[in-house]
Scaffold this motif. Sequence first.
Motif, short mmCIF file in Angstrom:
data_model
loop_
_atom_site.label_atom_id
_atom_site.label_comp_id
_atom_site.label_asym_id
_atom_site.label_seq_id
_atom_site.Cartn_x
_atom_site.Cartn_y
_atom_site.Cartn_z
N THR A 138 0.85 -1.20 0.00
CA THR A 138 0.00 0.00 0.00
C THR A 138 0.88 1.24 0.00
O THR A 138 1.77 1.38 0.85
N GLY A 139 0.64 2.11 -0.96
CA GLY A 139 1.33 3.38 -1.02
C GLY A 139 0.39 4.51 -0.66
O GLY A 139 -0.75 4.56 -1.13
N GLU A 140 0.88 5.42 0.19
CA GLU A 140 0.11 6.60 0.58
C GLU A 140 0.70 7.82 -0.12
O GLU A 140 1.89 8.10 0.02
N PHE A 141 -0.13 8.52 -0.91
CA PHE A 141 0.32 9.66 -1.70
C PHE A 141 -0.46 10.92 -1.30
O PHE A 141 -1.63 10.84 -0.93
N ASP A 142 0.19 12.05 -1.42
CA ASP A 142 -0.52 13.32 -1.32
C ASP A 142 0.16 14.33 -2.24
O ASP A 142 1.15 14.02 -2.91
N GLN A 143 -0.39 15.54 -2.29
CA GLN A 143 0.11 16.60 -3.15
C GLN A 143 0.32 16.11 -4.58
O GLN A 143 1.35 16.36 -5.20
N VAL A 144 -0.69 15.40 -5.08
CA VAL A 144 -0.64 14.87 -6.44
C VAL A 144 -0.98 15.99 -7.42
O VAL A 144 -2.01 16.66 -7.29
N ASP A 147 -6.54 15.48 -2.55
CA ASP A 147 -5.36 15.08 -3.32
C ASP A 147 -4.55 14.03 -2.59
O ASP A 147 -3.37 13.81 -2.88
N THR A 148 -5.18 13.35 -1.62
CA THR A 148 -4.53 12.27 -0.88
C THR A 148 -5.09 10.94 -1.36
O THR A 148 -6.31 10.75 -1.41
N PHE A 149 -4.20 10.01 -1.71
CA PHE A 149 -4.60 8.72 -2.26
C PHE A 149 -3.94 7.61 -1.46
O PHE A 149 -2.79 7.73 -1.03
N SER A 150 -4.68 6.53 -1.30
CA SER A 150 -4.14 5.29 -0.76
C SER A 150 -4.38 4.21 -1.81
O SER A 150 -5.53 3.95 -2.18
#
Length: 522
Positions: free
Chosen positions: A248-254, A291-294
Amino acid sequence: MSAIAQRSEPRTGRGDFGRLLRAEWTKFRTVRGWVVTITAAALVTVSLGLLSASGEHSSCGAGPVETACAPPPVGPGGEAVDDSFFFVHRSLAGDGGITARLTSLTGVIRKPDVIPGQRNTVAGVVPWAKAGIMIKESTRRGSPYAAVMMTGEHGVRMQHDFTHDVAGRPGGVSRQSARWLRLTRSGDTLTGYESADGANWTRIGTSSLAGLPATVQVGLFAASPGDLTVTQGDLGGSTAAVRFTEATGEFDQVKLDGEVSGAWREDDIRGGPLKPDGSVHHPGRAARSGDTFSVTGVGDIAPVIEGPFAERPLGGAPAGLILVIVVAVLFITAEYRHGLIRVTLLAGPCRGRTLAAKALALGLVTFAAALPAVAITFLVGGRILRANGNVILPVPVLTQVRVVAGMAAVFALVAVLALALGALLRRGVAAVITAVAVIVVPLVLATTSILPDSAARWLLRVTPAAGFAVQQSIPEYAHVLSHYAPTAGFYPLPPWGGLAVLAGYAALALGLAVFRLRRRDA
């Protein structure tokens, strides 16, 4: 007196060597037993290979029904690939790119059950678990792509088209030490960057994906290959097991740049058999808040290196080689046994050239007999395997040519090595046993789970059996974790390197034989 001395001097011209070569070829073809045996070696190689292929059947279950196994997708380079991951993406027309901050990479690994019926899963990521950003031609499996990612244990990487991998900065990722990733497109050129703060960027690499369409897919992804465990046996050999994992990757500021259209879409791009109800085993998933994705994914984006290899029908080659060894040894020891070696040396006073002509004649004959035998076994055996439901991993045409011609060269070099041993030992039985012991026995010991992997690799580095590496059709990839052992079809030396070891042994033995022939009377 001077005239007699002049006539007794060795002649060393090209015509003289050609005469010696023709004489050795005449010797060989006039002895029916040698011709029959070398022909039998070719027939044994073909018959054992085709018989083995005929006995191998495979099918894939779809509930209670057995069906033919679907072939894996093929990547841009023609290799079989595993293109399985979870993709959150949008359409990008023309030039542009994506930037995202990765703040976490976590996962789960399934371990052997301690309590029967109760799944034993632990937190963790495998070394090549990956999460990052991607630009891909389409969601079709096997289509061209480039990606910048964080991995479980190998830091940041840029990979493209499955077989290409470039290392970025090592280390891990956490909320306190986030990783910024960027991937841009300019025509067919895609460039990957990384940053520790989102302001100062370092270029990782550039890839050229010729023929990319105007509109591609750009987004976030996650994948996790299985957890590989290799268990060494008590009496030698090893067993490899692969267990389920997910990452699982946690992303933000996409941020997306360029002409982006459509809403975010989620695709679980997966291969392999489905459940009887048509659903995916262990599906991936994604969640979004602003803009936060999991993103959670299962599978891998890499070449497939496990499965029946194209060279599998050549398993009968060692049996054919034993017959070649017998002929090669008799080709020289029969002359010693019957006293004909003196006649041979009178016809060619330069002893080194005489033995070289004998070796070349035998090598050419063996290569000519082995080449069609190997080609028939390789091509027809492959067709039989496919007809029986086996999915053979595809290889490029040049690799197929290398396997066929290389194995024919192995036959020829083994013949020369056995001939040299015969000239050194001058005893047929002793030379045959020695040749089999240094060529065939190490191969059998290394590839049949008798020895530990380390010992098997050592044998295939330092013995003439290293030459069999020329038949390996699927290479090792540094970015794909697998059981790279001789029992799985992988040799420790590269194909031409292994063949060079065998050629070196043949040249050394022939040189020693020439030395002994010159120093000692026949």
